[in-house]
Design a protein around this motif. Structure first.
Motif, short mmCIF file in Angstrom:
data_model
loop_
_atom_site.label_atom_id
_atom_site.label_comp_id
_atom_site.label_asym_id
_atom_site.label_seq_id
_atom_site.Cartn_x
_atom_site.Cartn_y
_atom_site.Cartn_z
N MET A 56 -66.00 -81.03 -46.27
CA MET A 56 -65.92 -80.27 -45.03
C MET A 56 -66.55 -81.05 -43.88
N THR B 177 -70.32 -82.33 -47.25
CA THR B 177 -70.18 -81.76 -45.90
C THR B 177 -70.93 -82.64 -44.91
N ARG C 164 -62.09 -77.66 -43.45
CA ARG C 164 -62.44 -77.75 -44.87
C ARG C 164 -61.23 -78.15 -45.69
#
Length: 323
Positions: A82, A49, A42
């Motif tokens: 992330m 993400t 992250r």
């Protein structure tokens, strides 16, 4: 897009942190616990993400290798957002070099799974509940089944403009608009609102450098496009010639063997063939019988069967249908 602390399988992951956690839902009949590593990185800055998976089928090694390289080279460490990597989803099948889960089921046919179903269904349930909801985008790496060797291709949901744009960014030679298979990982993730690119390349129990290179570069292209990390240097090194626009496949057809016998393919993946062109031959093993296989229409070949022995009706060549 994650902006605050999140928790995965009971582990907190704050901005700028990374860790490996293990999904250990299922056990073998020996009570042996086999853990599925999930590698999470992250960034300090918020962003999208992306979930990158390989090995949903345990014998599809090219996909495992692509995700492995992403982790080994540190490409999974973003500047924004992330990255979640699962190099081997079906680690049970990977150990035994088989497509299926230990219960004999195809993991990619039981999604979204159930809490108290079969072993594969339980595993799919926890993957969909614990991991997939965190993602905005999913890259899922596969190969052709058995002896079917696929040209590098991205499969996307029909009628999805954003996925089509991402598929073009990925840079594979073929983009296939394919129907979603019910109870597949892709179908279940799309139903949760995720954008899914499914990469197919090569064949089972085989490692092909060209296929893995295209897959690796494609993942970098997508992350670069999403603003997660600047991969300009890495991508510049890999470009040797001007990238051709992808061939978008609207219609395709499997050519099936008209006879049983020894199959010799004469096709080059990615090449355009005209109707009537010889694309292979089938013979008996004794020298008395041989028949040519001809293209039934104009089209590009994007999959060919490497099996030397075929039975009548076997799928041997997959090609587009060009008007």
């Amino acid at each position: 897009m994650q902006t605050t602390n999140i928790e995965v399988l009971g582990k907190a992951i704050s901005l700028g942190k990374g860790l490996q956690i293990n999904l250990d839902i299922a056990k073998l009949h020996t009570r042996t616990k086999i853990e599925v590593p999930i590698i999470i990185e992250r960034a300090k800055k918020p962003g999208p993400t992306i979930l990158i998976t390989g090995g949903i089928h345990g014998d599809e090694i090219n996909g495992v290798e692509i995700v492995r390289q992403i982790v080994a080279k540190g490409y999974n460490k973003p500047q924004k957002g992330m990255v979640i990597c699962i190099p081997v989803v079906n680690i049970f099948g990977f150990i035994s070099q088989t497509r299926q889960f230990p219960d004999g089921r195809d993991l990619n046919r039981v999604f979204p799974g159930t809490k108290r179903g079969s072993l594969a269904s339980i595993f799919a349930y926890h993957l969909m509940k614990e991991i997939v909801p965190l993602a905005d985008y999913c890259l899922d790496f596969h190969t052709g089944g058995a002896n079917r060797f696929n040209a590098a291709q991205i499969r996307i949901n029909q009628g999805d403009a954003e996925s089509l744009e991402l598929a073009k960014v990925f840079g594979a030679p073929f983009i296939i608009k394919s129907k979603r298979r019910e109870k597949s990982y892709r179908d279940s993730a799309i139903k949760l609102g995720k954008k899914v690119l499914l990469y197919e390349g090569g064949k089972s129990l085989d490692l092909d450098r060209s296929i893995t290179k295209t897959g690796l570069n494609g993942a970098l292209n997508v992350m670069h496009h999403l603003g997660m990390r600047d991969f300009s240097k890495e991508l510049k090194k890999s470009v040797k010639a001007k990238i051709k626009p992808a061939i978008i496949v609207e219609k395709s057809k499997w050519i099936r063997a008209s006879y049983s016998g020894i199959f010799r393919t004469a096709v080059v993946l990615g090449k355009l063939y005209n109707k009537g062109d010889k694309i292979g031959s089938i013979s008996d093993p004794f020298g008395y019988f041989e028949r040519d296989v001809k293209a039934p229409n104009n089209g590009y070949v994007f999959c060919k069967n490497h099996a030397p022995i075929v039975n009548k009706g076997d799928a041997i060549i997959h090609m587009t249908i060009e008007e």
